[in-house]
Design an enzyme around this catalytic site. Sequence first.
Site, short mmCIF file in Angstrom:
data_model
loop_
_atom_site.label_atom_id
_atom_site.label_comp_id
_atom_site.label_asym_id
_atom_site.label_seq_id
_atom_site.Cartn_x
_atom_site.Cartn_y
_atom_site.Cartn_z
N ASP A 81 0.11 -0.97 -0.09
CA ASP A 81 -0.63 0.36 -0.08
C ASP A 81 0.74 1.60 0.05
O ASP A 81 1.89 1.08 -0.68
CB ASP A 81 -1.52 -0.03 1.53
CG ASP A 81 -2.75 0.07 0.96
OD1 ASP A 81 -2.97 1.80 1.16
OD2 ASP A 81 -3.47 0.21 0.73
N SER A 141 -11.09 -0.81 -1.31
CA SER A 141 -10.00 -0.82 -0.35
C SER A 141 -9.97 -0.99 0.91
O SER A 141 -9.09 -1.33 1.47
CB SER A 141 -8.87 0.66 -0.25
OG SER A 141 -8.69 0.97 -1.92
N HIS A 190 -3.78 5.67 2.99
CA HIS A 190 -4.29 4.87 3.15
C HIS A 190 -3.74 3.95 3.92
O HIS A 190 -4.51 2.50 3.93
CB HIS A 190 -3.95 5.53 1.24
CG HIS A 190 -5.50 3.86 0.54
ND1 HIS A 190 -4.91 2.48 0.62
CD2 HIS A 190 -6.54 3.86 0.21
CE1 HIS A 190 -5.78 1.86 0.06
NE2 HIS A 190 -7.04 2.88 -0.37
#
Length: 781
Positions: free
Chosen positions: A162, A561, A235
């Site tokens: 990520d 996600s 994220h």
Amino acid sequence: MIGIQERASRSITDILILMATMNSWTLLLFLAFLITTTNASVDSKTYIVHMDNTRMAQPGNIDQGDSRQWYESILESITESSSSSSSRLIYVYETAISGFAAKLSSEQLRSLTKVDGFLSATDDELLTLHTTHSPQFLGLRNGRGLWEDVKLNSDVIVGVLDTGIWPEHVSFQDTGMPEVPTRWKGACEGGTNFSSSNCNRKLIGARAFFKGYESVVGKINEATDYRSPRDKQGHGSHTASTAAGNMVKKASLFGLAKGSATGMKYTARIAVYKVCWRLGCANSDILAAMDSATLDGVDVLSLSLGGLARPFYVDNIAIASFSAVQRGVFVSCSAGNSGPSPSTVSNGAPWIMTVAASYLDRSFPTKVKLGNGQTFEGSSLYTGKPTARLPLVYRETAGGKGAEYCMAGTLDPKLVKGKIVICNRGLNGRTDKGQQVKLVGGAAMIMLNAKNEGEETLADAHILPATSVGASAAKAIKQYLNLSDNPTASISFRGTVYGYRAPVMAAFSSRGPSLIGPEVIKPDVTAPGINILAAWTPVTAPSLLRSDNRRVLFNIISGTSMSCPHVSGLAALLKSVHKDWSPAAIKSALMTTSYTVDNRREPISDVGSGYKVATPFAFGSGHVDPERASNPGLIYDITTVDYLNHLCSLNYNSSQIALFAKTNYTCPRDAAAHPGDLNYPSFAVLFKHGTRNVSVTHQRTATNVGIPTSRYRVQVDEPDGVSVIVKPRNLVFGKLGEKRSYKVTFVALGRSSAPSDSSFGSIAWVSGKYIVRSPVAVSWN
Ligand SMILES: *[C@@H]1O[C@H](CO)[C@@H](O)[C@H](O)[C@H]1NC(C)=O
Ligand SMILES: *[C@@H]1O[C@H](CO)[C@@H](O)[C@H](O)[C@H]1NC(C)=O
Ligand SMILES: *[C@@H]1O[C@H](CO)[C@@H](O)[C@H](O)[C@H]1NC(C)=O
Ligand SMILES: *[C@@H]1O[C@H](CO)[C@@H](O)[C@H](O)[C@H]1NC(C)=O
Ligand SMILES: *[C@@H]1O[C@H](CO)[C@@H](O)[C@H](O)[C@H]1NC(C)=O
């Protein structure tokens, strides 16, 4: 030209959807993708090259076993100029694929294709990134079941590809964690604002991969991103903490969603592989990360990223996942955020767990009240006081044509000062619309969904009083604006509300049937992916806006996600109680025990179809249920050879199969194998349009992991227009680990179907408390 047009428009749709779900950072990712693909004519590009390493030991080649030297000698032989060949070599892969990544001119690429042992080469490209109440929603309870201490103590390592991690975050501290297991071979790599001392017994590995990215985009600007595993964007910290972050009490975003923020397997170790940077995630870096992760010794890999779907033999994530699964690593990927259009699912190889996204029973509702008394529910993460009743402005009354999207420079300060501005969703980030309104002195903002966005209202951390509303409210508000001389409205914010109908499929969640592998149903399962609270980085605001100075420990965001790391964490939980289960067995357990009925005892519905009943092309087998998955009764196991035979049955030729097998694999002679015979926990049946009285038979083998002596009987729900015959109708087991096979014949009855029609049913094996259910999806094409 149609192809190009379609591709372009498809990409723009993706941009809008991604913006809608991820805001401007992701927009940048996708724009960059367009830029790099349109610059394709620039001569030297990065390629990922697949080689047949069994050719290496031939006379004339150098040291057997040293693939790097072999690749260097090949590059030397095709490099005419004096430029050094080794500088062209970006990565040499060990397990993910057999091959390397290198910068090559088109001339060199042509020469390379003639080299003995060359299999294929694909352009490198940038891919995009596609709590907490979710454990309770998933049925996980403190001290019970999968969350019993003895089960939680087991050592499992989750690898997350990520945007990196914020190592000082409370979710990643190692208080009370035992020594790192000796089997761990990973590393903690330093770089910008990150050193090896940033790892601990919780965060046991951190690596950064950027050679591919930098060869496309140029050197990373260390003033705007960390050239290290440190997470600038948020994220990566979010997904890592959802899978395996510590249990943190009293977490919230501005008091919203207050509760314990916890990873699904909150005692697991985390290893972070940073592959996504400001402008995207390069395929060559992703491969290098999967390569490292597998060698380092992760048990689960979590990938909340992807590109457009493509055949498995040119899909590098599919190829690298195959190697990981072959080594016993469970690979969980997001299905994508390109729904609700059909056939948008990506990451759909049969050995990958492909995860869709659905709602929890929690929402952050707002109330919009118009001057005429009409009220509508929207959603927002804004937490301030209600607005007064204020004038409404839109398009002409807010600055003219073009002002309806509230892009920078389109709003007129004289017209909007002190008023509520209405903005259409799309084109710019959702929180940016609020920012533009605030910049010119507006008081508040209402964001309208377009018709095709339906009733999906995503909650955002706006920097002024603002809410999103669905398409039907949008229509009524526009009508009111037309009919009223002095339109007014007020907005109030209701905070966190539980008890909504759930799960419901998210409109943006990518759908099947898979264009690439319609022989299996994709996605596989759904998991919570809307308004998920999890860890955040302190250097980016929750709105992702640079002008926003708010800093938070936890943020609430949405996407596949977010659903993917839920399943990665659940796989880690199952791995701790069933150490001997293969990745396919864990997948089978999660699929056959998933449910399709919501908390109102109605079939799970789909926002993307206006709340019609959701189908397996939206949620696969259903919504994951980890406690049931820990004791599924039966499992459908699949070996590496089974997957290779599946590829044989899809008529992959020997060089395509070599990409996966990485050795000489010869398809079985009696290639009677049917693609439908892959021992998959669900059934995809393909008929030609107009087929009548034609049958296909699929075979399955179930392994007993429940009660030693048990008898299962079959329960069939026939899809419309299809008769289903199961033989035998009972499976009798005498001990654990015993296998029993059965055949299912699907007979098309001649339904008057339109082309690309489908119908759905299920086959379940029932014994006492066990219900081992597989969905059936029949497609007529
Ligand atoms: C692989 O197969 C090819 C063609 O069948 C053969 O020439 C080659 O020797 C085989 N290599 C190995 C290592 O078995
Ligand atoms: C990163 O490191 C530099 C140099 O050590 C320091 O000036 C800067 O404040 C650090 N930034 C962050 C966000 O830690
Ligand atoms: C509002 O009025 C404009 C112009 O008269 C018209 O084009 C539009 O369709 C109307 N919109 C609604 C929602 O009634
Ligand atoms: C396999 O198919 C690919 C793509 O059609 C082709 O380039 C390759 O030469 C084929 N290989 C063999 C061994 O037939
Ligand atoms: C369907 O096929 C079977 C076997 O081929 C045949 O016996 C039967 O009569 C057929 N039924 C119809 C309705 O065509």
